[in-house]
Design a protein around this motif. Structure first.
Motif, PDB file in Angstrom:
ATOM      1  N   ASP A 197      23.543   2.079  13.331  1.00 37.08           N
ATOM      2  CA  ASP A 197      22.853   3.300  13.744  1.00 37.08           C
ATOM      3  C   ASP A 197      23.354   4.444  12.878  1.00 37.08           C
ATOM      4  OD1 ASP A 197      21.574   1.884  15.831  1.00 37.08           O
ATOM      5  OD2 ASP A 197      23.343   2.144  17.106  1.00 37.08           O
ATOM      6  N   VAL A 198      22.450   5.138  12.199  1.00 39.84           N
ATOM      7  CA  VAL A 198      22.840   6.091  11.154  1.00 39.84           C
ATOM      8  C   VAL A 198      22.498   7.518  11.546  1.00 39.84           C
ATOM      9  CG1 VAL A 198      22.544   6.736   8.732  1.00 39.84           C
ATOM     10  CG2 VAL A 198      22.502   4.317   9.400  1.00 39.84           C
ATOM     11  N   GLU A 199      23.455   8.411  11.330  1.00 43.80           N
ATOM     12  CA  GLU A 199      23.252   9.843  11.483  1.00 43.80           C
ATOM     13  C   GLU A 199      23.739  10.532  10.217  1.00 43.80           C
ATOM     14  OE1 GLU A 199      24.276  13.537  14.555  1.00 43.80           O
ATOM     15  OE2 GLU A 199      25.259  11.600  14.800  1.00 43.80           O
ATOM     16  N   GLU A 200      22.914  11.396   9.669  1.00 38.78           N
ATOM     17  CA  GLU A 200      23.259  12.151   8.463  1.00 38.78           C
ATOM     18  C   GLU A 200      23.443  13.610   8.844  1.00 38.78           C
ATOM     19  OE1 GLU A 200      21.280  13.276   4.103  1.00 38.78           O
ATOM     20  OE2 GLU A 200      20.557  11.537   5.236  1.00 38.78           O
ATOM     21  N   ILE A 201      24.609  14.176   8.519  1.00 33.39           N
ATOM     22  CA  ILE A 201      24.955  15.525   8.967  1.00 33.39           C
ATOM     23  C   ILE A 201      25.282  16.393   7.760  1.00 33.39           C
ATOM     24  CG2 ILE A 201      26.594  16.898  10.323  1.00 33.39           C
ATOM     25  CD1 ILE A 201      27.022  14.474  12.087  1.00 33.39           C
ATOM     26  N   GLY A 202      24.771  17.608   7.740  1.00 35.00           N
ATOM     27  CA  GLY A 202      25.113  18.581   6.715  1.00 35.00           C
ATOM     28  C   GLY A 202      26.272  19.442   7.192  1.00 35.00           C
ATOM     29  N   VAL A 203      27.294  19.592   6.369  1.00 36.87           N
ATOM     30  CA  VAL A 203      28.468  20.394   6.723  1.00 36.87           C
ATOM     31  C   VAL A 203      28.792  21.337   5.569  1.00 36.87           C
ATOM     32  CG1 VAL A 203      29.470  18.698   8.309  1.00 36.87           C
ATOM     33  CG2 VAL A 203      30.000  18.558   5.873  1.00 36.87           C
ATOM     34  N   ARG A 204      29.443  22.446   5.893  1.00 36.77           N
ATOM     35  CA  ARG A 204      29.799  23.434   4.875  1.00 36.77           C
ATOM     36  C   ARG A 204      31.153  23.121   4.252  1.00 36.77           C
ATOM     37  NH1 ARG A 204      25.577  26.441   2.918  1.00 36.77           N
ATOM     38  NH2 ARG A 204      24.268  27.199   4.637  1.00 36.77           N
TER      39      ARG A 204
END
Length: 226
Positions: A197-204
């Motif tokens: 199960d894949v989650e792609e997250i943008g972080v600073r």
């Protein structure tokens, strides 16, 4: 503007050179002309650990593998985020990087490598993944993204076969997390094809929430956390 000064360099197994640079109180580790990490930019690497810990909050004594010591941002965040009973294995291929942590970068690393929860695997992270004892989380920050930028042999970590190996090394409900300086649609597709199960997250990049936007993928092995 102060000039950059080269403090040391290290030849990586399989080829390639890492350079430790300093400008005033700022440090940089570079591969060729590409900056891999900078002492001013720690936010996204720290979130690799903090977001991972939040996903494992139900597990009292998680076993974690961190691929790549670098400047220790992920390790220090892990020590702050995971509980006292955790085991944190840090895999670092290049001996000089460990020496830098205890030498010119000691003010950044502090005593993190001496914490009782930490075990140092001085070798290839691929070997640590297949060590036999499963991990609740595998955190990879050994390149600038899901390709062997700093070391071509790392390509295998991000291949379909490499993802299958990582999945097999995870406990039920455990996850693989991969840090990247940018999105990668092909890698996202490959992750989804792995059956996780894949989650792609943008972080600073910075703690303040400013700066470049980096990417972290969390790929979770199906099942319930024990």
């Amino acid at each position: 503007m102060l000039p950059w000064i080269k403090l040391d360099e290290a030849t990586m197994p399989g080829g390639g050179v890492l350079k430790l640079m300093q400008r005033g109180t700022e440090f940089s580790i570079m591969s060729g002309t590409t900056e891999l990490m900078n002492s001013r930019l720690s936010g996204s690497e720290e979130q690799l650990a903090t977001l991972s810990a939040a996903r494992l909050a139900a597990r009292a004594k998680p076993r974690i593998l961190i691929g790549g010591l670098g400047m220790g941002f992920t390790l220090r965040a892990a020590l702050q985020s995971f509980p006292a009973g955790s085991e944190i294995v840090v895999a670092e291929l290049v001996p000089e990087v460990v020496a830098w942590a205890r030498g010119p970068l000691n003010a950044i690393h502090g005593t993190s490598l001496d914490d009782d929860r930490v075990k140092l695997h001085q070798g290839d992270v691929a070997t640590a993944i297949t060590s036999g004892t499963p991990f609740d989380a595998i955190l990879l920050d050994v390149d600038n993204g899901p390709d062997g930028l700093s070391r071509p042999a790392n390509d295998r970590l991000y291949s379909a076969a490499g993802l299958a190996t990582a999945k097999a090394a995870l406990t039920s409900g455990g996850h693989l997390a991969v840090w990247s300086s940018a999105p990668d649609a092909k890698f996202t597709k490959r992750l989804r094809q792995s059956g996780m199960d894949v989650e792609e997250i943008g972080v600073r990049a910075t703690r303040s929430g400013r700066g470049a936007r980096h990417t972290i993928w969390f790929a979770t092995r199906p099942g319930r956390l024990a």
